[in-house]
Design a protein around this motif. Structure first.
Motif, mmCIF file in Angstrom:
data_model
loop_
_atom_site.group_PDB
_atom_site.id
_atom_site.type_symbol
_atom_site.label_atom_id
_atom_site.label_comp_id
_atom_site.label_asym_id
_atom_site.label_seq_id
_atom_site.Cartn_x
_atom_site.Cartn_y
_atom_site.Cartn_z
ATOM 1 N N GLY A 155 49.358 23.618 18.239
ATOM 2 C CA GLY A 155 50.486 24.248 19.237
ATOM 3 C C GLY A 155 49.247 25.383 19.849
ATOM 4 O O GLY A 155 49.961 25.798 20.807
ATOM 5 N N TRP A 156 48.165 25.581 19.513
ATOM 6 C CA TRP A 156 47.355 26.664 19.945
ATOM 7 C C TRP A 156 45.952 26.265 20.382
ATOM 8 O O TRP A 156 45.460 26.509 21.408
ATOM 9 C CB TRP A 156 47.239 27.799 19.086
ATOM 10 C CG TRP A 156 46.863 29.058 19.788
ATOM 11 C CD1 TRP A 156 45.658 29.552 19.418
ATOM 12 C CD2 TRP A 156 47.759 30.054 20.527
ATOM 13 N NE1 TRP A 156 45.789 31.086 20.155
ATOM 14 C CE2 TRP A 156 46.803 31.150 20.802
ATOM 15 C CE3 TRP A 156 48.957 30.011 21.190
ATOM 16 C CZ2 TRP A 156 47.445 32.215 21.643
ATOM 17 C CZ3 TRP A 156 49.576 30.737 21.808
ATOM 18 C CH2 TRP A 156 48.757 32.074 22.145
ATOM 19 N N ALA A 198 55.905 35.255 16.293
ATOM 20 C CA ALA A 198 55.669 35.192 18.140
ATOM 21 C C ALA A 198 56.470 36.287 18.853
ATOM 22 O O ALA A 198 55.899 36.969 19.665
ATOM 23 C CB ALA A 198 55.861 33.698 18.792
ATOM 24 N N PHE A 241 41.662 30.451 16.622
ATOM 25 C CA PHE A 241 42.780 31.063 16.070
ATOM 26 C C PHE A 241 43.076 32.614 16.424
ATOM 27 O O PHE A 241 42.817 33.461 15.305
ATOM 28 C CB PHE A 241 42.899 30.837 14.380
ATOM 29 C CG PHE A 241 43.235 29.370 14.052
ATOM 30 C CD1 PHE A 241 43.335 28.269 15.064
ATOM 31 C CD2 PHE A 241 43.096 28.983 12.841
ATOM 32 C CE1 PHE A 241 43.500 26.887 14.441
ATOM 33 C CE2 PHE A 241 43.234 27.659 12.410
ATOM 34 C CZ PHE A 241 43.397 26.626 13.198
ATOM 35 N N HIS A 242 42.861 33.005 17.550
ATOM 36 C CA HIS A 242 43.083 34.183 17.960
ATOM 37 C C HIS A 242 43.496 34.374 19.504
ATOM 38 O O HIS A 242 43.862 33.500 20.150
ATOM 39 C CB HIS A 242 41.465 34.953 17.850
ATOM 40 C CG HIS A 242 40.448 34.206 18.898
ATOM 41 N ND1 HIS A 242 40.475 34.477 20.392
ATOM 42 C CD2 HIS A 242 39.712 33.442 18.795
ATOM 43 C CE1 HIS A 242 39.582 33.980 20.938
ATOM 44 N NE2 HIS A 242 39.093 33.068 19.837
ATOM 45 N N TRP A 293 42.559 43.684 14.300
ATOM 46 C CA TRP A 293 44.343 43.824 14.466
ATOM 47 C C TRP A 293 44.588 45.263 14.075
ATOM 48 O O TRP A 293 44.462 45.429 12.809
ATOM 49 C CB TRP A 293 44.940 42.888 13.626
ATOM 50 C CG TRP A 293 44.994 41.431 14.166
ATOM 51 C CD1 TRP A 293 44.033 40.769 14.718
ATOM 52 C CD2 TRP A 293 46.324 40.737 13.954
ATOM 53 N NE1 TRP A 293 44.991 39.550 15.285
ATOM 54 C CE2 TRP A 293 46.076 39.474 14.787
ATOM 55 C CE3 TRP A 293 47.457 40.785 13.270
ATOM 56 C CZ2 TRP A 293 46.975 38.293 14.741
ATOM 57 C CZ3 TRP A 293 48.315 39.726 13.396
ATOM 58 C CH2 TRP A 293 48.233 38.541 14.256
ATOM 59 N N HIS A 343 57.366 26.479 10.756
ATOM 60 C CA HIS A 343 57.500 26.624 12.451
ATOM 61 C C HIS A 343 58.442 27.647 12.970
ATOM 62 O O HIS A 343 58.070 28.323 13.631
ATOM 63 C CB HIS A 343 57.803 25.010 13.041
ATOM 64 C CG HIS A 343 57.796 25.194 14.389
ATOM 65 N ND1 HIS A 343 58.714 25.129 15.304
ATOM 66 C CD2 HIS A 343 56.557 25.127 15.294
ATOM 67 C CE1 HIS A 343 58.356 25.176 16.581
ATOM 68 N NE2 HIS A 343 56.992 25.084 16.546
#
Ligand SMILES: C=C(CC[C@@H](C)[C@H]1CC[C@H]2C3=CC[C@H]4[C@H](C)[C@@H](O)CC[C@]4(C)[C@H]3CC[C@]12C)C(C)C
Ligand SMILES: C[S@@+](CC[C@H](N)C(=O)[O-])C[C@H]1O[C@@H](n2cnc3c(N)ncnc32)[C@H](O)[C@@H]1O
Length: 364
Positions: A92-93, A335, A97-98, A233, A328
């Motif tokens: 999905g991205w 999100a 991974f950022h 983060w 999911h």
């Protein structure tokens, strides 16, 4: 039309629709993997539910107790998390991974690459240099940085499944001579002192219960004079611990991203100095004039709905293991929290520090 012909036509149309929905639409990211290949890392299909409950049990004890008693368990907990999410992230991205500030008129993939190449430029990376990627995921940043700079890159990740994915992607990209991946803990690195010219971490050290442990190790493995860039983060100065919405958003981010506890922005440079680094530069890359980093998360509601349907269908057909839907759903909630963190400005996933390991003082 004959009834038999009608039945065959309907069946063919139905098959074409399912094919389009699952195989074509389901491949949410061009660079990612296909929906039909969703696994749960190295977890056996029938153990996904157990692992998912095990993941949640980490957050059940009160925070203070958890922090003190479970720091040692964090790497295993993070490993479980990445077994659960790696395939969904890739699907999905993409392979990085950022987040990255969005670039008006340009794709997510372009914005990602620009954010990664900035690291290579800050490190003054070039052919002949050997860089260290601290928490490398499946290697999206590593490949972009190696290709852009000509440097060699060695990455470490705690998750064995990611090691295999990253190696396969490196081979496919023809970058396996330049990029190497090892499985290990970045708080106890399997490398000798002073073995790298430069190092970087992209949205990875937030998984360390004590930042000193990972920064200390990066300091050790860097050559004197070597640079280290980190995208951290953090909570920003706008965060108020007495505002229930702020607390809910930050705790939501911690729960959905396997974080033992988010740090305040002002803690980062302080820890860097404590372990011996000089701070060359510090900047929150999420602040204007940067464009929002959360746009893609927010605009994707329709894709979340579609992805969720695809996953349910595949679980029903037993193509995807049971439990993928729950994971999911967790990511969908995460999100929302991340988006809210961005909109309120209380959270940044890209507080950048550029650090240097000092050269030993010249003898008098
Ligand atoms: C740095 C970390 C990960 C950051 C991001 C790469 C991921 C954080 C949240 C993830 C996602 C949320 C929603 C998913 C969606 C429901 C699904 O349909 C498709 C994948 C998502 C968009 C997924 C993708 C990766 C993230 C944006 C952490 C862990 C320190
Ligand atoms: C959000 S991902 C980011 C990956 C990569 N930097 C990228 O941007 O694509 C965080 C990474 O940190 C790694 N990580 C977390 N804790 C770790 C630890 N203790 N030792 C090694 N790697 C770790 C995870 O396995 C994962 O690969």
């Amino acid at each position: 039309m004959e009834p038999a012909t009608m039945a065959w036509t309907l069946a063919a149309a139905g098959f074409a629709l399912v094919y389009w929905f699952v195989w074509v639409m389901g491949a949410a990211e061009v660079q990612g993997k296909r929906a039909v290949d969703l696994q749960m890392g190295s977890i056996a299909g029938d153990k996904v539910g157990d692992k998912y409950s095990q993941y949640w049990s980490f957050f059940r004890s009160p925070k203070e107790t958890a922090a003190a008693a479970t720091a040692d368990k964090v790497p295993a907990f993070v490993d479980t998390f990445y077994n659960l999410v790696t395939d969904i992230y890739e699907w999905g991205w993409g392979q990085s991974f950022h987040f990255s500030p969005s670039l008006p008129g340009r794709s997510h993939r372009d914005a990602t690459r620009v954010h990664e190449e900035r690291v290579a430029d800050l490190l003054e990376a070039r052919p002949g240099k050997r860089l260290f990627d601290v928490g490398c995921g499946v290697g999206g940043p590593m490949r972009a940085i190696a290709a852009h700079s000509g440097s060699k890159v060695v990455g470490i990740t705690i998750n064995e499944y990611q090691v295999n994915r990253a190696r396969a992607h490196n081979r496919k990209a023809g970058l396996d001579a330049q990029c190497e991946v090892v499985c290990g803990n970045f708080m106890a690195m399997p490398f000798p002192d002073a073995s790298f010219d430069g190092a970087y971490s992209i949205e990875a050290t937030c998984h360390a219960p004590r930042l000193q442990d990972v920064y200390g190790e990066v300091f050790r493995v860097l050559k004197p004079g070597g640079l280290y860039v980190s995208y951290e983060w953090v909570t920003t100065p706008l965060y108020r611990a007495d505002d229930p919405e702020h607390v809910e958003v930050i705790q939501g981010i911690e729960r959905g991203d396997a974080l033992p506890g988010l740090r305040r922005q002002d803690e980062i440079a302080a820890v860097a100095k404590e372990v011996g680094f000089d701070v060359v530069k510090e900047l929150d890359l999420a602040l204007p004039p940067s464009h929002p980093w959360w746009t893609r998360l927010k605009m994707g509601r329709l894709s979340y709905w579609r992805n969720s349907l695809v996953i349910r269908a595949l679980t029903l057909l037993r193509v995807a293991p049971k439990g993928v839907s729950e994971v999911h759903e967790m990511l969908f909630e995460t999100a929302q929290h991340l988006t809210r963190g961005g909109e309120t400005g209380i959270f940044s996933p890209m507080h950048m520090v550029l650090l240097r390991k000092p050269e030993p003082a010249a003898a008098e």
